[in-house]
Design an enzyme around this catalytic site. Structure first.
Site, PDB file in Angstrom:
ATOM      1  N   ASP A  74       2.282  36.827   3.959  1.00  0.00           N
ATOM      2  CA  ASP A  74       3.582  37.500   3.809  1.00  0.00           C
ATOM      3  C   ASP A  74       4.184  37.195   2.439  1.00  0.00           C
ATOM      4  O   ASP A  74       4.792  38.067   1.800  1.00  0.00           O
ATOM      5  CB  ASP A  74       4.588  36.988   4.863  1.00  0.00           C
ATOM      6  CG  ASP A  74       4.357  37.620   6.221  1.00  0.00           C
ATOM      7  OD1 ASP A  74       3.731  38.688   6.284  1.00  0.00           O
ATOM      8  OD2 ASP A  74       4.798  37.023   7.227  1.00  0.00           O
ATOM      9  N   LYS A 107       4.696  32.292  14.640  1.00  0.00           N
ATOM     10  CA  LYS A 107       4.318  31.972  13.256  1.00  0.00           C
ATOM     11  C   LYS A 107       4.490  30.489  12.900  1.00  0.00           C
ATOM     12  O   LYS A 107       3.773  29.976  12.050  1.00  0.00           O
ATOM     13  CB  LYS A 107       5.149  32.821  12.277  1.00  0.00           C
ATOM     14  CG  LYS A 107       4.647  34.242  12.129  1.00  0.00           C
ATOM     15  CD  LYS A 107       5.412  34.989  11.057  1.00  0.00           C
ATOM     16  CE  LYS A 107       4.895  36.392  10.899  1.00  0.00           C
ATOM     17  NZ  LYS A 107       5.608  37.176   9.905  1.00  0.00           N
TER      18      LYS A 107
HETATM   19  P1  NAP Z   1      13.012  35.970  12.361  1.00  0.00           P
HETATM   20  O1  NAP Z   1      12.285  34.732  11.999  1.00  0.00           O
HETATM   21  O2  NAP Z   1      13.317  36.245  13.793  1.00  0.00           O
HETATM   22  O3  NAP Z   1      14.411  35.973  11.536  1.00  0.00           O
HETATM   23  C1  NAP Z   1      15.360  36.962  11.757  1.00  0.00           C
HETATM   24  C2  NAP Z   1      16.472  36.865  10.716  1.00  0.00           C
HETATM   25  O4  NAP Z   1      17.289  38.021  10.876  1.00  0.00           O
HETATM   26  C3  NAP Z   1      17.378  35.653  10.853  1.00  0.00           C
HETATM   27  O5  NAP Z   1      17.823  35.244   9.595  1.00  0.00           O
HETATM   28  C4  NAP Z   1      18.558  36.230  11.669  1.00  0.00           C
HETATM   29  O6  NAP Z   1      19.779  35.565  11.427  1.00  0.00           O
HETATM   30  C5  NAP Z   1      18.648  37.608  11.094  1.00  0.00           C
HETATM   31  N1  NAP Z   1      19.289  38.535  12.007  1.00  0.00           N
HETATM   32  C6  NAP Z   1      18.798  39.000  13.174  1.00  0.00           C
HETATM   33  N2  NAP Z   1      19.672  39.865  13.732  1.00  0.00           N
HETATM   34  C7  NAP Z   1      20.730  39.931  12.899  1.00  0.00           C
HETATM   35  C8  NAP Z   1      21.965  40.649  12.928  1.00  0.00           C
HETATM   36  N3  NAP Z   1      22.248  41.474  13.924  1.00  0.00           N
HETATM   37  N4  NAP Z   1      22.830  40.501  11.901  1.00  0.00           N
HETATM   38  C9  NAP Z   1      22.530  39.678  10.872  1.00  0.00           C
HETATM   39  N5  NAP Z   1      21.387  38.956  10.783  1.00  0.00           N
HETATM   40  C10 NAP Z   1      20.500  39.084  11.798  1.00  0.00           C
HETATM   41  O7  NAP Z   1      12.250  37.258  11.837  1.00  0.00           O
HETATM   42  P2  NAP Z   1      11.279  37.370  10.564  1.00  0.00           P
HETATM   43  O8  NAP Z   1       9.879  37.096  10.950  1.00  0.00           O
HETATM   44  O9  NAP Z   1      11.865  36.594   9.451  1.00  0.00           O
HETATM   45  O10 NAP Z   1      11.367  38.937  10.263  1.00  0.00           O
HETATM   46  C11 NAP Z   1      12.529  39.497   9.671  1.00  0.00           C
HETATM   47  C12 NAP Z   1      12.253  40.955   9.339  1.00  0.00           C
HETATM   48  O11 NAP Z   1      11.210  41.026   8.368  1.00  0.00           O
HETATM   49  C13 NAP Z   1      11.772  41.774  10.533  1.00  0.00           C
HETATM   50  O12 NAP Z   1      12.373  43.031  10.506  1.00  0.00           O
HETATM   51  C14 NAP Z   1      10.282  41.911  10.295  1.00  0.00           C
HETATM   52  O13 NAP Z   1       9.750  43.113  10.837  1.00  0.00           O
HETATM   53  C15 NAP Z   1      10.243  41.963   8.791  1.00  0.00           C
HETATM   54  N6  NAP Z   1       8.908  41.562   8.291  1.00  0.00           N
HETATM   55  C16 NAP Z   1       8.251  42.484   7.552  1.00  0.00           C
HETATM   56  C17 NAP Z   1       7.008  42.193   7.058  1.00  0.00           C
HETATM   57  C18 NAP Z   1       6.291  43.230   6.246  1.00  0.00           C
HETATM   58  O14 NAP Z   1       5.074  43.132   6.092  1.00  0.00           O
HETATM   59  N7  NAP Z   1       7.010  44.196   5.692  1.00  0.00           N
HETATM   60  C19 NAP Z   1       6.406  40.947   7.321  1.00  0.00           C
HETATM   61  C20 NAP Z   1       7.121  40.005   8.055  1.00  0.00           C
HETATM   62  C21 NAP Z   1       8.387  40.337   8.550  1.00  0.00           C
HETATM   63  P3  NAP Z   1      20.274  34.339  12.354  1.00  0.00           P
HETATM   64  O15 NAP Z   1      19.723  33.088  11.719  1.00  0.00           O
HETATM   65  O16 NAP Z   1      21.746  34.435  12.260  1.00  0.00           O
HETATM   66  O17 NAP Z   1      19.753  34.587  13.732  1.00  0.00           O
END
Ligand code: NAP
Length: 484
Positions: free
Chosen positions: A319, A283
């Protein structure tokens, strides 16, 4: 044309596979190396559809371990029993190829690249073409999405010569070659009879090729869309966008492009795409390949949708409005306090859009340094874990609480990123949509909070994407029905 590979292993299995896929198959390939002791005549009588007889030796990735002469006898017998085609490898003995080719028999000449050495498409095509076989078939394993370009190159060479050809990149990285073959003039694709019945890695069930992708309707004019990311198993996009294209009567298809190296993908595959959704981990890195991005995507620093406009690539982020529209269905965020857990792509999008719409945002994140960095960039407060615990004890509350971390996602469905005590009386939104009802949302409901599911954001952002792809906005209820 969809050719369904029949793999057995038992005779009964083979007959069942023919029966269940008959409706979707134009032709059957009997994998005589995989079916145990096949009474050939009985199998061929089980269908009125044309048959390809294949008996792949072990050295070519098949399961036949007998001698060459036994193998040729099996293929001969099949031909005598009226197999429409016999498949033989380009690396088989020249005498065997000539013998099978004799008597006007229709031959599929196949080449299975085993990954050793460079795949010189033009050279291999010329060598295969010189045999005058009816159909030339290339199969190799794609190590990354960009490798699918070899298949398209092979098909295009064949098209120039009006030569029937099949080209397949095996494995999940090669999936688009199984769907898009007609776009590049391919003669046929090979499919499995059903889930778990693949004759080769990455084979798609025939019912899905016909029902979901409508691959038999694809032509050179069909617009190609898809999702790029790695991994992509969890992506639901193909199940949503393909039925939406069908409903909107658009000549378009949506595939999964599993991309490791973004640079080679953009160079070798992206030129044939009309648009694509972008997911983890591309992304942010996609931005440098685009000609233009909209101001929201620029401020967020992430793009989840790319479309080709007058030959240029334009990126946007659906998003951000997707999430906020979902929350604002329940409450307007203007003047409200919002706590967002996370500092990744989703958190960036939600924090930016929430501020734009007038919310007072503060962030919390597992890795404090990342969270603080984002808070500074967006000029919002950061709350550490300790501060959050204190806040929960002292009754500090937020109007809206958002989970934008991946905590709670399948398979870790019993994990929650936030304490139950902080959720009371808030409106709680979880971006995680798999499962739709997360532990956080269950806790919030039990604490008397109002909840908004991640699926709402998913539908909103996908609807905006589809509008960009097809020019029509789908109804959320239609999308909900499709995915249910
Ligand atoms: P990302 O860029 O990889 O960010 C992941 C985030 O989650 C970071 O802040 C990370 O913290 C945190 N994290 C991961 N594992 C963790 C744990 N075990 N304990 C605490 N914090 C943790 O991912 P993203 O694209 O932002 O996506 C995040 C979520 O949103 C995903 O589940 C994704 O499926 C969902 N999402 C949903 C939609 C929708 O349409 N509903 C759209 C986009 C994303 P650190 O900085 O500490 O690593």
């Amino acid at each position: 044309m969809i050719i369904v590979s029949i793999t057995g292993p038992g005779m009964k299995d083979a007959l069942e596979q023919i029966a269940v896929s008959s409706h979707f198959a134009d032709m059957f390939e009997l994998r005589l190396d995989m079916i145990q002791e096949p009474p050939l005549g009985m199998m061929m009588a089980a269908t009125g559809k044309p048959i390809i007889a294949t008996c792949r030796p072990h050295r070519e990735g098949g399961e036949f371990r007998g001698t060459e002469s036994e193998r040729v006898d099996i293929l001969h017998a099949a031909a005598e029993l009226c197999a429409a085609y016999v498949d033989i490898e380009v690396n088989a003995d020249a005498g065997i190829i000539r013998r099978l080719h004799g008597d006007g028999r229709r031959l599929i000449l196949s080449y299975h690249h085993n990954g050793n050495g460079k795949l010189d498409i033009a050279r291999m095509y010329r060598r295969m073409r010189s045999t005058h076989a009816h159909v030339l078939k290339l199969a190799y394993t794609a190590e990354d999405c960009a490798d699918i370009q070899y298949a398209f190159e092979f098909l295009q060479l064949a098209k120039q010569d009006k030569q029937k050809a099949v080209a397949i990149a095996m494995g999940e990285f090669g999936e688009p070659t199984r769907i898009l073959y007609k776009k590049f003039g391919g003669w046929a694709t090979y499919a499995s009879a059903g889930v778990g019945l693949s004759a080769a890695p990455g084979q798609i069930p025939a019912a899905e090729l016909r029902g979901l992708y409508r691959s038999e309707r694809i032509s050179g004019r069909t617009k190609v869309f898809g999702v790029i990311g790695n991994p992509l198993k969890q992506s639901k996009g193909i199940y949503l966008h393909n039925p939406l294209f069908q409903k909107a009567q658009k000549d378009a298809v949506y595939c999964r492009f599993q991309v490791r190296d973004l640079n080679s993908f953009m160079e070798r595959v992206a030129p044939v795409l009309n648009g694509f959704s972008v997911t983890i981990p591309h992304k942010q890195t996609i931005i440098k390949y685009l000609d233009r991005i909209d101001p929201t995507a620029k401020a967020i620093g992430a793009v989840n949708t790319v479309i080709r406009k007058a030959g240029t690539l334009y990126g946007t982020n659906t998003d951000a409005p997707g999430a906020l529209d979902a929350i604002e269905k329940v409450v307007k965020v203007k003047g409200k306090s919002m706590l967002i857990a996370g500092a990744g792509g989703a958190a960036r999008a939600i924090a930016f859009e929430a501020r734009q719409r007038g919310a007072t945002v503060c962030l919390t994140n597992r890795t404090e340094s990342t969270g603080r960095k984002l808070a500074t960039e967006f000029n919002v407060d950061f709350v550490s874990k300790t501060e959050l615990l204190r806040a929960a004890r002292t009754g500090v509350r937020y109007d809206i609480i958002v989970n934008a971390t991946s905590v709670g996602m399948t398979p870790h469905v019993n994990a929650s990123p936030l304490l139950k005590s902080i959720l009371k009386k808030a409106i709680v939104f979880d971006a995680v949509y798999n499962p739709p009802m997360t532990k956080l949302l269950r806790d919030a409901k039990n604490a008397g909070a109002q909840i908004v599911q991640g699926t709402e954001m998913y539908f909103n952002q996908a609807a905006l994407q589809f509008e960009l792809y097809a020019g029509v906005k789908p109804g959320i209820s239609t999308m909900r029905k499709i995915l249910s």
